[in-house]
Design an enzyme around this catalytic site. Structure first.
Site, PDB file in Angstrom:
ATOM      1  N   ARG A  51       0.864  -1.196   0.000  1.00  0.00           N
ATOM      2  CA  ARG A  51       0.000   0.000   0.000  1.00  0.00           C
ATOM      3  C   ARG A  51       0.886   1.227   0.000  1.00  0.00           C
ATOM      4  O   ARG A  51       1.664   1.443   0.945  1.00  0.00           O
ATOM      5  CB  ARG A  51      -0.900  -0.006   1.238  1.00  0.00           C
ATOM      6  CG  ARG A  51      -1.786   1.237   1.380  1.00  0.00           C
ATOM      7  CD  ARG A  51      -2.654   1.087   2.619  1.00  0.00           C
ATOM      8  NE  ARG A  51      -3.580   2.183   2.798  1.00  0.00           N
ATOM      9  CZ  ARG A  51      -3.328   3.285   3.501  1.00  0.00           C
ATOM     10  NH1 ARG A  51      -2.144   3.448   4.077  1.00  0.00           N
ATOM     11  NH2 ARG A  51      -4.256   4.204   3.635  1.00  0.00           N
ATOM     12  N   SER A  70     -12.669  -3.536   1.995  1.00  0.00           N
ATOM     13  CA  SER A  70     -12.794  -2.893   3.314  1.00  0.00           C
ATOM     14  C   SER A  70     -14.266  -2.746   3.656  1.00  0.00           C
ATOM     15  O   SER A  70     -15.061  -2.358   2.794  1.00  0.00           O
ATOM     16  CB  SER A  70     -12.209  -1.482   3.274  1.00  0.00           C
ATOM     17  OG  SER A  70     -10.976  -1.501   2.649  1.00  0.00           O
ATOM     18  N   LYS A  80      -5.022   6.297   8.771  1.00  0.00           N
ATOM     19  CA  LYS A  80      -6.230   6.530   7.974  1.00  0.00           C
ATOM     20  C   LYS A  80      -6.949   7.706   8.633  1.00  0.00           C
ATOM     21  O   LYS A  80      -8.012   7.545   9.248  1.00  0.00           O
ATOM     22  CB  LYS A  80      -7.066   5.232   8.000  1.00  0.00           C
ATOM     23  CG  LYS A  80      -8.115   5.108   6.964  1.00  0.00           C
ATOM     24  CD  LYS A  80      -7.633   4.620   5.635  1.00  0.00           C
ATOM     25  CE  LYS A  80      -8.793   4.692   4.662  1.00  0.00           C
ATOM     26  NZ  LYS A  80      -8.464   5.046   3.333  1.00  0.00           N
TER      27      LYS A  80
HETATM   28  C1  LIG Z   1      -6.941  -5.373   5.108  1.00  0.00           C
HETATM   29  C2  LIG Z   1      -7.333  -3.979   4.754  1.00  0.00           C
HETATM   30  N1  LIG Z   1      -8.468  -3.483   5.242  1.00  0.00           N
HETATM   31  C3  LIG Z   1      -8.828  -2.224   4.937  1.00  0.00           C
HETATM   32  C4  LIG Z   1      -8.037  -1.445   4.101  1.00  0.00           C
HETATM   33  C5  LIG Z   1      -8.452  -0.066   3.694  1.00  0.00           C
HETATM   34  O1  LIG Z   1      -8.771   0.014   2.336  1.00  0.00           O
HETATM   35  P1  LIG Z   1      -9.452   1.353   1.737  1.00  0.00           P
HETATM   36  O2  LIG Z   1     -10.696   1.578   2.501  1.00  0.00           O
HETATM   37  O3  LIG Z   1      -9.568   1.221   0.278  1.00  0.00           O
HETATM   38  O4  LIG Z   1      -8.396   2.464   2.097  1.00  0.00           O
HETATM   39  P2  LIG Z   1      -6.895   2.572   1.554  1.00  0.00           P
HETATM   40  O5  LIG Z   1      -6.100   1.501   2.178  1.00  0.00           O
HETATM   41  O6  LIG Z   1      -6.916   2.410   0.082  1.00  0.00           O
HETATM   42  O7  LIG Z   1      -6.454   3.919   1.986  1.00  0.00           O
HETATM   43  C6  LIG Z   1      -6.871  -2.006   3.609  1.00  0.00           C
HETATM   44  N2  LIG Z   1      -6.064  -1.327   2.793  1.00  0.00           N
HETATM   45  N3  LIG Z   1      -6.534  -3.269   3.938  1.00  0.00           N
HETATM   46  C1  LIG Z   2      -5.633   1.082   5.772  1.00  0.00           C
HETATM   47  C2  LIG Z   2      -6.576   1.097   6.903  1.00  0.00           C
HETATM   48  N1  LIG Z   2      -7.894   0.852   6.715  1.00  0.00           N
HETATM   49  C3  LIG Z   2      -8.593   0.882   7.833  1.00  0.00           C
HETATM   50  S1  LIG Z   2      -7.645   1.271   9.141  1.00  0.00           S
HETATM   51  C4  LIG Z   2      -6.248   1.332   8.181  1.00  0.00           C
HETATM   52  C5  LIG Z   2      -4.903   1.669   8.671  1.00  0.00           C
HETATM   53  C6  LIG Z   2      -4.426   0.820   9.793  1.00  0.00           C
HETATM   54  O1  LIG Z   2      -3.149   1.265  10.110  1.00  0.00           O
HETATM   55  P1  LIG Z   2      -2.526   1.113  11.551  1.00  0.00           P
HETATM   56  O2  LIG Z   2      -2.331  -0.334  11.788  1.00  0.00           O
HETATM   57  O3  LIG Z   2      -1.223   1.856  11.451  1.00  0.00           O
HETATM   58  O4  LIG Z   2      -3.452   1.747  12.517  1.00  0.00           O
END
Ligand SMILES: Cc1ncc(COP(=O)(O)OP(=O)(O)O)c(N)n1
Ligand SMILES: Cc1ncsc1CCOP(=O)(O)O
Ligand SMILES: [Mg+2]
Length: 371
Positions: free
Chosen positions: A199, A268, A297
């Protein structure tokens, strides 16, 4: 003159047992012998490869259906292996028996064993198809058909492997940009990580592709799954195991069409409705969260542990609690019902990612040692 004198010679009493050449092979006969040897060697190669795959389906996966398909193909190959072709074998005169590639002497994982052997079978069938056109056109047609059947088998088996590993994975590392990205990820893989998501929301595409390729390679070495965030095109370009999409990203049906049935799609979700819709749309796993507010996020409202408990009772596919999870609160998330978690900072900012991975896994494995 001919090179293989003794093949076409006879015992002559008048010369006191000295073997003499009576009639050299014609050029046509010589070529026929060469074609027979090629066919013989490649029939063996295809059967051996199929047997290697079959053993994994049978003993590794306990999958009778896949094992039976390998056996059927093996028997189909054997049907063409006639005594006439076997008689052309000349192992001592074959310079190829000594040739091995260093990669053949060591394999990193079951996945590489399977992939190498699928390549071997497909190559052998392609050779058989071409050379049997000079022998029996029917055999050429059969080999072409078998090659397509092997592609289908490969895709089902590799898809099956992916799904199995996804179900067994309890910890999911989602990367963030990092100056030692590869070292960091490798340290987590050494700690037992089996699922990685690349990511990076800001990299340009050339860097994205380069990093995705390297990470995929690394995951391949450690036998871990490799998922790309957001980008179906990048996932396909680097032959990733799948993609992770958000609610605002490409519709699941379109992604499925592009990725096929064997690659993984994650989505998600932040509430029950999104979860039920995701299951109905046929995704392979979901993210559940953010459980806690997180700077990774920013601005995304936390769902809290309630949604984790709901997922524990109602979700029929693998799901990963995500958002603000670390070594201090993982047991609260587990107590709320989570069996799998995804983290960014806990591992990307860890001083010792191997140890943190081991710790998180040890907590997750406490509940149900066998997933
Ligand atoms: C395992 C997992 N869960 C949730 C997310 C978040 O995806 P998304 O809502 O598309 O947000 P971004 O990651 O694209 O900012 C994730 N990446 N992985
Ligand atoms: C990508 C994403 N989607 C929901 S929460 C999240 C970020 C989680 O990051 P962290 O483990 O640093 O709190
Ligand atoms: Mg996204």
């Amino acid at each position: 003159m001919v090179t293989r004198i003794y093949e076409n010679s006879q015992f002559d009493e008048s010369t006191n047992g000295v073997v003499v050449m009576v009639e050299p092979y014609s050029q046509k006969e010589q070529i026929q012998q060469v074609v027979y040897r090629i066919l013989d060697a490649n029939l063996d190669r295809a059967r051996e490869g199929l047997r290697i795959i079959e053993e994994w389906c049978r003993f590794g996966l306990n999958n009778a259906q896949l094992a039976l398909e390998c056996k059927r193909l093996r028997q189909e190959v054997a049907k063409w292996h006639t005594p006439e072709l076997r008689a052309a074998r000349d192992t001592p005169g074959d310079p190829g028996t000594e040739l091995t590639h260093p990669q053949e002497e060591q394999r990193a994982s079951i996945k590489s064993v399977l992939q190498a052997n699928f390549c071997r079978i497909e190559e052998a069938l392609r050779v058989l198809e071409e050379y049997s056109k000079l022998y029996q056109p029917n055999m050429a047609k059969a080999c072409k058909q078998m090659r397509y059947e092997v592609y289908t088998l490969e895709s089902s088996l590799m898809g099956h492997q992916r799904h199995q590993l996804l179900w067994r994975s309890r910890l999911y590392l989602v990367t963030s940009p990092h100056e030692s990205l590869l070292n960091n990820v490798e340290a987590a893989l050494k700690g037992g990580l089996t699922l990685l998501q690349y990511r990076d929301k800001t990299a340009d595409d050339s860097l994205r592709l380069e990093q995705a390729r390297k990470l995929r390679q690394l995951c391949h070495i450690y036998g871990a799954l490799f998922i790309v965030n957001d980008r179906v095109d990048v996932a396909l370009a680097v032959d990733a195991d799948g993609v992770h999409l958000g609610q605002q990203d490409m519709p699941i049906a379109v992604a499925r069409q592009l990725l096929g049935s064997q690659r993984l799609i994650g989505l998600s979700t932040t509430n029950k409705e999104e979860m039920q819709a995701a299951i109905a749309e046929g995704v392979d796993y979901i993210g559940v969260g953010p459980v806690y507010e997180t700077p990774t996020k920013l601005g995304k409202v936390a769902t809290g542990l309630e949604y984790v408990s709901y997922a524990a009772k109602n979700c029929s596919i693998p799901w990963f609690a995500i958002g603000g999870i670390d070594a201090n609160n993982i047991n609260d998330v587990i107590d709320a019902g989570a069996e799998r978690v995804a983290v960014v900072r806990s591992l990307m900012q860890a001083e010792q990612p191997t140890l943190v991975t081991q710790y998180l896994l040890s907590q997750l494995n406490r509940i149900k040692p066998e997933l």
